[in-house]
Design a protein around this motif. Structure first.
Motif, PDB file in Angstrom:
ATOM      1  N   THR A 245      -4.685  -1.984 -10.017  1.00  0.00           N
ATOM      2  CA  THR A 245      -5.162  -2.622  -8.738  1.00  0.00           C
ATOM      3  C   THR A 245      -5.870  -1.856  -7.852  1.00  0.00           C
ATOM      4  OG1 THR A 245      -2.873  -1.645  -7.901  1.00  0.00           O
ATOM      5  CG2 THR A 245      -2.572  -3.774  -8.787  1.00  0.00           C
ATOM      6  N   ASP A 285       4.298  -1.735  -6.340  1.00  0.00           N
ATOM      7  CA  ASP A 285       2.878  -1.640  -6.662  1.00  0.00           C
ATOM      8  C   ASP A 285       1.883  -1.042  -5.893  1.00  0.00           C
ATOM      9  OD1 ASP A 285       4.021  -3.490  -8.510  1.00  0.00           O
ATOM     10  OD2 ASP A 285       2.901  -5.347  -7.961  1.00  0.00           O
ATOM     11  N   SER A 287      -1.304  -0.552  -4.066  1.00  0.00           N
ATOM     12  CA  SER A 287      -2.270  -1.598  -3.341  1.00  0.00           C
ATOM     13  C   SER A 287      -3.540  -0.867  -2.921  1.00  0.00           C
ATOM     14  CB  SER A 287      -1.541  -2.423  -2.216  1.00  0.00           C
ATOM     15  OG  SER A 287      -1.156  -1.334  -1.061  1.00  0.00           O
ATOM     16  N   SER A 302       1.345   1.682  -0.888  1.00  0.00           N
ATOM     17  CA  SER A 302       2.084   0.526  -1.771  1.00  0.00           C
ATOM     18  C   SER A 302       2.312  -0.754  -1.115  1.00  0.00           C
ATOM     19  CB  SER A 302       3.187   1.082  -2.160  1.00  0.00           C
ATOM     20  OG  SER A 302       4.264   1.237  -1.298  1.00  0.00           O
ATOM     21  N   ARG A 303       2.555  -1.612  -1.748  1.00  0.00           N
ATOM     22  CA  ARG A 303       3.003  -2.992  -1.227  1.00  0.00           C
ATOM     23  C   ARG A 303       4.494  -2.989  -0.297  1.00  0.00           C
ATOM     24  NH1 ARG A 303       0.231  -7.268  -2.925  1.00  0.00           N
ATOM     25  NH2 ARG A 303       1.744  -8.774  -2.051  1.00  0.00           N
ATOM     26  N   ASN A 326       5.823  -3.113   5.726  1.00  0.00           N
ATOM     27  CA  ASN A 326       5.442  -3.935   4.692  1.00  0.00           C
ATOM     28  C   ASN A 326       4.109  -3.618   4.107  1.00  0.00           C
ATOM     29  OD1 ASN A 326       3.838  -5.065   6.901  1.00  0.00           O
ATOM     30  ND2 ASN A 326       5.441  -6.600   7.293  1.00  0.00           N
ATOM     31  N   LEU A 327       3.458  -4.470   3.425  1.00  0.00           N
ATOM     32  CA  LEU A 327       2.206  -4.267   2.518  1.00  0.00           C
ATOM     33  C   LEU A 327       1.250  -3.430   3.366  1.00  0.00           C
ATOM     34  CD1 LEU A 327       0.172  -4.621   0.313  1.00  0.00           C
ATOM     35  CD2 LEU A 327      -0.458  -6.797   1.324  1.00  0.00           C
ATOM     36  N   CYS A 329      -2.586  -2.306   3.139  1.00  0.00           N
ATOM     37  CA  CYS A 329      -4.021  -2.805   2.524  1.00  0.00           C
ATOM     38  C   CYS A 329      -4.844  -1.920   2.039  1.00  0.00           C
ATOM     39  CB  CYS A 329      -4.432  -4.174   3.393  1.00  0.00           C
ATOM     40  SG  CYS A 329      -2.889  -5.549   3.320  1.00  0.00           S
TER      41      CYS A 329
END
Length: 437
Positions: A245, A285, A287, A302-303, A326-327, A329
């Motif tokens: 990723t 995951d 990111s 991370s996500r 949250n995510l 980026c």
């Protein structure tokens, strides 16, 4: 840099051909260049040394940095010589002083935001080097911008072989991952000069590039290495069981790849052998990641909104904290700065984090009520100036309007500034911290 001169002294034949004759900085003598650079402060002069070799040589030859170094130490006068053995010391001290000012601005300074429409569609990626920002997304074009004037300096049109996934650039070329092809552009040309053939592979999710190699991270957990000079796919490196990723290079030819379930794989590019495997605590995951070559520290996001720090000399985790609900980026830092990280993601808050312990120093959003038009140097570009608001770590982000914090797709960090790009349709935000305007 292009300068323009009047055509008053040109022959009549030249007058008829055009109103102006462009003159490049290479045509100016050392005295004129020295005069131009001497009007800058030491932070901007240090930035100029990173633009290109010719500027760096001109500045070093003029001894501007030596003069500023002695002034900073309270030593004035022209009769001094710096020995070769001490040159590295004073250069490093002057760079450290510039980084200290950069750190102070990011940590606690007031924030001005300059916002403009960079593309007709959303922007997914940005890279910043040498005072330039390259942006791209769902549209079929990448654009190179000046971070000082907000002017679009060049456009690079994509071939009809797929969508733009990732890209990077250096002094002479732009390298992009377009579908399952590596494409090259010369910096001074709009049309791509080369597109890779063969080696069709599962969809690539990310790319990293250090001349002469570009490495593509793929959904099958393998990294494909492309030799830019030989113009061929040279080898395949197995890194993960799941999709890669995010990717990065270290200075000692280590390839770092993040993947699903919080896993990090480190491989030696010279031997294609895996050196280490690391794993985060939350198993989300990965990111984004970035590597600090000065401190040998790897940072991942991370996500699930968690950030981690790893010492790659000892192959151990230093800290892991939840910095966003949250995510995440994008995580980035300025080269040679070992103090502050910039982080952005889905909630639209630009967070500034201590590299040493993961503590959130502050967060930034826009003040929508402070909207004001800013006159840019480009007649076809509308730039809006706004003020930034610093928010505390315990602030209720969910109660803040989304227009003040559009989701951050990617960011890049330069001297006393952070560039963020967004998917809210058409905007790109440039955050200037004190000392820039």
């Amino acid at each position: 840099m292009d300068l323009s001169t009047s055509n008053a002294g040109l022959p009549p034949s030249n007058k008829r051909r055009g109103g102006f004759s462009p003159t490049t900085i290479q045509a100016l003598n050392d005295d004129i260049i020295h005069t131009v650079f001497s009007s800058l402060d030491f932070v901007h002069i240090i930035r100029c040394t990173a633009v290109c070799k010719s500027w760096s040589n001109a500045i070093n030859k003029s001894k501007l940095l030596q003069t500023l170094y002695h002034k900073q130490r309270g030593i004035f006068g022209a009769d001094f010589e710096v020995s070769t053995s001490s040159e590295g010391i004073w250069k490093r001290q002057l760079e450290d002083l510039a980084i200290s000012q950069h750190r102070s601005c990011l940590h606690a300074g007031s924030v001005d935001i300059y916002q403009w429409k960079g593309h007709s569609d959303g922007i997914d990626k940005c890279k910043m080097k040498m005072g330039l920002v390259l942006t791209g997304g769902s549209s079929k074009v990448m654009r190179l911008w000046s971070v000082e004037s907000y002017r679009c300096l060049a456009e690079y049109h994509l071939p009809h072989t797929g969508s733009l996934i990732d890209f990077n650039f250096d002094e002479s070329k732009v390298v992009g991952l377009v579908g399952s092809h590596i494409c090259l552009w010369r910096r001074n040309e709009r049309k791509n000069i080369f597109s890779s053939q063969g080696c069709q592979f599962p969809r690539g999710a990310c790319m990293c590039y250090v001349d002469p190699e570009a490495v593509v991270g793929c959904e099958d957990g393998r990294a494909r290495v492309f030799d830019m000079y030989g113009r061929k796919w040279s080898r395949i490196i197995k890194m993960h069981d799941g999709p890669i990723t995010c990717l990065s290079f270290s200075d000692d030819q280590m390839l770092i790849g993040g993947s699903s379930f919080g896993r990090i794989s480190i491989s030696d590019l010279s031997s294609d052998q895996q050196v280490a495997r690391l794993k985060t605590n939350d198993s989300a995951d990965l990111s984004t990641l970035c590597y600090n070559s000065r401190s040998h520290i790897l940072f991942t996001g991370s996500r699930a909104g968690r950030a981690s720090s790893w010492d790659l000399r000892m192959m151990r985790r230093l800290w892991e904290v939840r910095v966003s609900p949250n995510l995440l980026c994008s995580i980035q830092h300025m080269r040679d700065d070992i103090s502050i990280l910039a982080m952005g993601g889905l909630d639209g808050v630009l967070r500034l984090v201590d590299q040493q312990n993961g503590n959130i120093l502050s967060g930034c959003i826009m003040d929508e009520s402070s909207r004001k038009l800013y006159r840019s140097q480009s007649p076809h570009l509308t730039v809006t100036r706004k003020k930034g608001i610093r928010v505390s770590e315990d602030a209720r982000i969910d109660l803040m309007p989304r227009t003040s914090r559009p989701s951050i797709n990617c960011l890049a960090v330069g001297m006393q500034k952070v560039v963020t790009v967004h998917a809210d349709g058409v905007t790109k935000h440039l955050l200037h911290l004190p000392g820039q305007r």
